[in-house]
Enzyme design. Structure first.
Site, short mmCIF file in Angstrom:
data_model
loop_
_atom_site.label_atom_id
_atom_site.label_comp_id
_atom_site.label_asym_id
_atom_site.label_seq_id
_atom_site.Cartn_x
_atom_site.Cartn_y
_atom_site.Cartn_z
N GLU A 26 0.81 -1.22 0.00
CA GLU A 26 0.00 0.00 0.00
C GLU A 26 0.84 1.27 0.00
OE1 GLU A 26 -1.00 0.58 4.74
OE2 GLU A 26 -2.38 -0.58 3.53
N HIS A 27 2.12 1.14 0.28
CA HIS A 27 2.98 2.33 0.33
C HIS A 27 3.51 2.74 -1.03
CE1 HIS A 27 3.74 0.97 4.71
NE2 HIS A 27 2.73 1.80 4.65
N HIS A 28 3.77 1.76 -1.91
CA HIS A 28 4.37 2.07 -3.21
C HIS A 28 3.59 1.51 -4.39
CE1 HIS A 28 7.76 2.14 -0.27
NE2 HIS A 28 7.94 3.29 -0.85
N HIS B 177 9.60 -8.32 -1.37
CA HIS B 177 8.90 -7.07 -1.66
C HIS B 177 9.61 -6.30 -2.77
CE1 HIS B 177 6.18 -6.98 1.94
NE2 HIS B 177 6.98 -8.00 2.21
N CYS C 269 9.25 -3.32 -3.55
CA CYS C 269 9.62 -1.97 -3.11
C CYS C 269 11.02 -1.98 -2.47
CB CYS C 269 8.58 -1.38 -2.16
SG CYS C 269 8.22 -2.36 -0.71
#
Length: 185
Positions: free
Chosen positions: A76-78, A144, A146
């Site tokens: 949800e952050h990137h 991940h 990210c």
């Protein structure tokens, strides 16, 4: 909704300095919109639909373990993927869950934008709610994008998260049995 998302992707392509009318990009906004809807289809699913009544009476009271359920989720952050596997164990109390439902539960929650820690808890709490088990344990191991494709660019990094409920939290030997079983590949 697909057309609205496609228009946003077209604007992103323009903002990045590309020509969305270029042959290779002409249909990309629509394809990206459909892909994003597919990757986030968990928002339109519910636990009740997924389980669909597949909880059965059983005298089994020993640990039930489902290992290596592959998962694909979106940070949800990137808005970049994380990919891994999930291990789920529970101690039945007169009810067992149909085997395929574990994978469906994992998929439903994984197909939402979130962080791995929350995903792990959501899966554990869903299995607990459906089975009313004496305990539930969930471990997720994931890579991940990210971490791998941007920022620190660490290709060999992975993350492990766990949630232990009921007897898995309270009883060290039960927890250890679970951990030994998932690590004894």
């Amino acid at each position: 909704m697909t057309e609205e998302l496609a228009n946003h992707y077209r604007q992103i392509i323009l903002a990045l300095g590309e020509d969305p009318e270029r042959e290779g990009l002409r249909d990309t906004p629509k394809r990206a919109a459909k892909a994003m809807q597919f990757l986030n289809r968990g928002y339109v699913q519910s636990l009740e639909e997924i389980v669909n009544g597949a909880v059965f009476e059983s005298e089994t009271d020993e640990m039930v373990l489902v290992k290596d359920i592959e998962l694909y989720s979106m940070c949800e952050h990137h808005l970049l993927p994380f990919i891994g596997r999930c291990h789920i164990a529970y101690l039945p109390r007169g009810r067992v869950l149909g085997l395929s439902k574990f994978a469906r539960i994992v998929d439903m929650y994984a197909r939402r934008m979130q962080i791995q820690e929350n995903l792990t808890r959501q899966i554990a709490e869903a299995v607990q709610r459906v089975t009313e088990a004496r305990g539930v344990a969930v471990v997720i191991e994931a890579k991940h994008m990210c971490m791998m494709m941007r920022g620190v660019e660490k290709q060999n990094s992975s993350m492990t998260s766990s949630v232990m409920l009921g007897a898995f939290r309270e009883n060290q030997s039960t927890r250890q049995e679970f951990l030994t079983l998932i690590n004894g590949r």
